[in-house]
Design an enzyme around this catalytic site. Structure first.
Site, PDB file in Angstrom:
ATOM      1  N   LYS A  87      44.046  45.631  32.072  1.00  0.00           N
ATOM      2  CA  LYS A  87      45.407  46.466  32.823  1.00  0.00           C
ATOM      3  C   LYS A  87      46.233  46.742  31.572  1.00  0.00           C
ATOM      4  O   LYS A  87      46.505  46.152  30.649  1.00  0.00           O
ATOM      5  CB  LYS A  87      46.111  45.478  33.750  1.00  0.00           C
ATOM      6  CG  LYS A  87      45.383  45.154  34.976  1.00  0.00           C
ATOM      7  CD  LYS A  87      45.880  44.321  35.944  1.00  0.00           C
ATOM      8  CE  LYS A  87      46.452  44.899  36.948  1.00  0.00           C
ATOM      9  NZ  LYS A  87      46.963  44.313  38.056  1.00  0.00           N
TER      10      LYS A  87
ATOM     11  N   GLY B 173      50.468  52.899  38.977  1.00  0.00           N
ATOM     12  CA  GLY B 173      49.673  53.969  39.529  1.00  0.00           C
ATOM     13  C   GLY B 173      48.099  53.762  39.509  1.00  0.00           C
ATOM     14  O   GLY B 173      47.546  54.871  39.679  1.00  0.00           O
ATOM     15  N   GLY B 174      47.547  52.676  39.071  1.00  0.00           N
ATOM     16  CA  GLY B 174      46.232  52.515  39.025  1.00  0.00           C
ATOM     17  C   GLY B 174      45.582  53.152  37.525  1.00  0.00           C
ATOM     18  O   GLY B 174      44.204  53.185  37.121  1.00  0.00           O
TER      19      GLY B 174
ATOM     20  N   GLU C 238      43.118  39.674  33.052  1.00  0.00           N
ATOM     21  CA  GLU C 238      43.286  38.596  34.051  1.00  0.00           C
ATOM     22  C   GLU C 238      41.809  38.377  34.832  1.00  0.00           C
ATOM     23  O   GLU C 238      41.215  39.343  34.472  1.00  0.00           O
ATOM     24  CB  GLU C 238      44.345  38.755  35.048  1.00  0.00           C
ATOM     25  CG  GLU C 238      44.408  39.996  35.793  1.00  0.00           C
ATOM     26  CD  GLU C 238      45.382  40.451  36.748  1.00  0.00           C
ATOM     27  OE1 GLU C 238      46.601  40.066  36.448  1.00  0.00           O
ATOM     28  OE2 GLU C 238      45.418  40.933  37.732  1.00  0.00           O
ATOM     29  N   LYS C 239      41.736  37.520  35.466  1.00  0.00           N
ATOM     30  CA  LYS C 239      40.692  37.146  36.422  1.00  0.00           C
ATOM     31  C   LYS C 239      40.520  38.239  37.491  1.00  0.00           C
ATOM     32  O   LYS C 239      41.670  38.573  37.974  1.00  0.00           O
ATOM     33  CB  LYS C 239      40.804  35.849  36.981  1.00  0.00           C
ATOM     34  CG  LYS C 239      39.499  35.475  37.895  1.00  0.00           C
ATOM     35  CD  LYS C 239      38.135  35.279  36.884  1.00  0.00           C
ATOM     36  CE  LYS C 239      37.048  34.755  38.348  1.00  0.00           C
ATOM     37  NZ  LYS C 239      35.946  34.646  37.113  1.00  0.00           N
TER      38      LYS C 239
ATOM     39  N   GLU D 193      54.022  42.661  44.469  1.00  0.00           N
ATOM     40  CA  GLU D 193      52.928  42.832  44.961  1.00  0.00           C
ATOM     41  C   GLU D 193      52.098  41.621  44.639  1.00  0.00           C
ATOM     42  O   GLU D 193      51.986  41.119  43.549  1.00  0.00           O
ATOM     43  CB  GLU D 193      52.370  43.948  44.344  1.00  0.00           C
ATOM     44  CG  GLU D 193      53.166  45.109  44.526  1.00  0.00           C
ATOM     45  CD  GLU D 193      52.516  46.507  44.413  1.00  0.00           C
ATOM     46  OE1 GLU D 193      51.260  46.449  44.020  1.00  0.00           O
ATOM     47  OE2 GLU D 193      52.996  47.585  44.622  1.00  0.00           O
TER      48      GLU D 193
ATOM     49  N   ARG E 239      61.715  49.658  42.179  1.00  0.00           N
ATOM     50  CA  ARG E 239      61.997  50.964  42.661  1.00  0.00           C
ATOM     51  C   ARG E 239      61.871  50.879  44.375  1.00  0.00           C
ATOM     52  O   ARG E 239      61.330  49.840  44.704  1.00  0.00           O
ATOM     53  CB  ARG E 239      61.494  52.182  42.130  1.00  0.00           C
ATOM     54  CG  ARG E 239      59.838  51.874  41.912  1.00  0.00           C
ATOM     55  CD  ARG E 239      59.041  53.051  41.510  1.00  0.00           C
ATOM     56  NE  ARG E 239      57.603  52.907  41.496  1.00  0.00           N
ATOM     57  CZ  ARG E 239      56.826  52.503  42.618  1.00  0.00           C
ATOM     58  NH1 ARG E 239      57.104  52.690  43.721  1.00  0.00           N
ATOM     59  NH2 ARG E 239      55.535  52.240  42.267  1.00  0.00           N
TER      60      ARG E 239
ATOM     61  N   ARG F 113      48.828  58.534  53.879  1.00  0.00           N
ATOM     62  CA  ARG F 113      49.235  59.412  53.012  1.00  0.00           C
ATOM     63  C   ARG F 113      48.609  60.748  53.292  1.00  0.00           C
ATOM     64  O   ARG F 113      47.096  60.798  53.025  1.00  0.00           O
ATOM     65  CB  ARG F 113      49.049  58.808  51.838  1.00  0.00           C
ATOM     66  CG  ARG F 113      49.824  57.749  51.627  1.00  0.00           C
ATOM     67  CD  ARG F 113      49.946  57.385  50.060  1.00  0.00           C
ATOM     68  NE  ARG F 113      50.725  56.074  49.816  1.00  0.00           N
ATOM     69  CZ  ARG F 113      51.034  55.462  48.616  1.00  0.00           C
ATOM     70  NH1 ARG F 113      50.872  56.448  47.499  1.00  0.00           N
ATOM     71  NH2 ARG F 113      51.585  54.370  48.526  1.00  0.00           N
TER      72      ARG F 113
END
Length: 447
Positions: free
Chosen positions: A158, A164-165, A200-201, A275, A292, A338
């Site tokens: 990451k 935002g992916g 991370e895992k 999250e 935010r 959405r």
């Protein structure tokens, strides 16, 4: 109380903020790019200032022009909405230096929580469960190989400064690690100007559950329940609901208290979201904090009765929270779809262009946050979201029925949309039963 706010954003979130300000008797200033001169937020605000050409770096990311517009119009505060500069610590710091109230947390908090490796360290110290992973950033390919072996495959790479992916890669075998590491770094550099990575895992088939928090300048922090954001495509949220279908009162309290600890660990002020990944055994792990207002904040508003944007403004004005944890009650169920200008049959290709006809759904339990209208030309320069359709019912079954009805009433001619795709989601048997996770779209809907 702040009496005039400049909104450093566009589209439906700018309209949402303008509505809250109008109800509070606060004047508003819209900013817009040359591509957005006929946008709804420009028409609704009390004043509007063009801050540059269509390109985001020349307009909505142009800090100098936005600060100048604020000073020129004598606005006392800036609301950044979400995206663009909303999680930019440099921007928040500049606002403070110019004696402009930034409607969000302070710069140090944004920077600490925006760096995922740093955020992880803070959460460990605060006793918030985290996904097993590396300490600090991954600075070389050799280090990436060693950490992946230590953590155990599959792993997730990451971008430290990401969101935002973007800058994310799942690696299941060692042979794929180096190429994934290089590609993720390259994508992160292009998206955020920062190619630092951490690892991370990878938690198999988790649910993505986030907790809304509010904190004031007096050390008070409350959580306002959770949102289940597991219906995703390529790490981008498609549908969210509150509360989560798998949440129990005990687990909500435990995760909510962890979210409050996380917020207090960074002296958090204003609205934010913690999250978590939630596995099928009820184990939960901190993923990141969004400093935010969230796109999906509306469903929390529906089930708690709290106007989050108004609360943001009150907190930025120096007010204490007017309620405590025991005042927050979850009532009913809300689902958000959405609605995007895209073609699901063509790999969700964006579909900018003129909306020839726009008929919005209505009736009991329906809310639409949108800046679109008949004749509006959706520019190709920005996010493809047309609006957020929210259905609210006394329970989840009723909310699903209301959403199905509302999607059937929604008419958008002239461009492609994902309305029919959303209809497929809510009519899927596993979704109806609440038995889904972040791989739902990939496995259940072949697009």
């Amino acid at each position: 109380m702040i009496s005039k706010i400049l909104i450093a954003n566009r589209g439906e979130i700018a309209v949402r903020i303008i509505r809250a300000c109008r109800e509070m008797g606060i004047e508003t200033v819209a900013i817009y790019s040359e591509a957005d001169k006929e946008s709804m937020h420009v028409y609704l605000a009390d004043e509007a200032v063009c801050v540059g050409p269509a390109k985001t770096q020349d307009s909505y990311l142009n800090i100098g022009n936005i600060i100048s517009a604020t000073v020129l119009t004598k606005a006392q505060a800036i609301h950044p909405g979400f995206g663009f500069l909303s999680e930019n610590g440099k921007f928040a710091k500049m606002c403070s230096e110019c004696n402009i109230a930034f409607i969000g947390p302070d710069a140090e908090t944004i920077e600490n929580m925006g760096n995922k490796a740093k955020a992880r360290e803070i959460m460990i110290k605060a006793g918030v469960p985290v996904v097993p992973g590396c300490e600090g950033t991954i600075d070389s390919e050799d280090q990436a190989l060693k950490e992946a072996t230590r953590i155990g495959y599959p792993v997730m790479l990451k971008a430290s400064a990401g969101g935002g992916g973007r800058g994310i890669r799942i690696v299941r075998e060692e042979k794929d690690l180096i190429s994934s590491f290089r590609n993720a770094k390259s994508e992160a550099k292009a998206a955020f100007g920062d190619d630092s990575m951490y690892m991370e895992k990878f938690i198999e088939e988790p649910r993505h559950v986030e907790f809304q928090i509010l904190g004031d300048s007096f050390g008070n922090v409350v959580y306002l329940g959770e949102r289940d954001c597991s219906i995703q495509r390529r790490n981008q949220k498609v549908l969210e609901e509150a509360p989560s279908p798998v949440m129990t009162e005990e687990l909500r309290r435990e995760m909510g208290e962890a979210a409050v600890r996380a917020a207090k660990a960074v002296n958090y002020k204003n609205a934010g979201t913690i999250e978590f990944l939630l596995d099928k055994h009820g184990n939960y792990y901190f993923m990141e904090m969004n400093t935010r207002i969230q796109v999906e904040h509306g469903i929390t508003e529906m089930v708690t009765g709290v106007d989050l944007v108004k609360e943001q403004i009150k907190i930025a004005s120096g007010n204490k929270l007017s309620f405590n944890q025991s005042d927050i009650k979850i009532k009913g169920h809300a689902i958000e779809c959405r609605i995007n200008a895209e073609n699901p049959e063509k790999n969700f290709m964006p579909s900018p262009g003129e909306i020839k006809y726009f008929h919005v759904p209505g009736g009991p339990g329906v809310r639409l946050d949108s800046a679109a209208y008949t004749g509006y030309n959706i520019p190709p320069n920005y996010d493809s979201m047309i609006g957020k359709l929210i259905a609210y019912g006394k329970d989840r079954a009723e909310a699903i029925n209301i959403m199905e009805r509302a999607l059937g009433e929604f008419i958008i001619d002239g461009i492609d949309t994902n309305v029919d795709f959303q209809y497929e989601v809510i009519n899927n048997e596993k979704f109806i039963k609440g038995k889904y996770n972040t791989s739902f779209i990939e496995k259940e809907l072949k697009h």
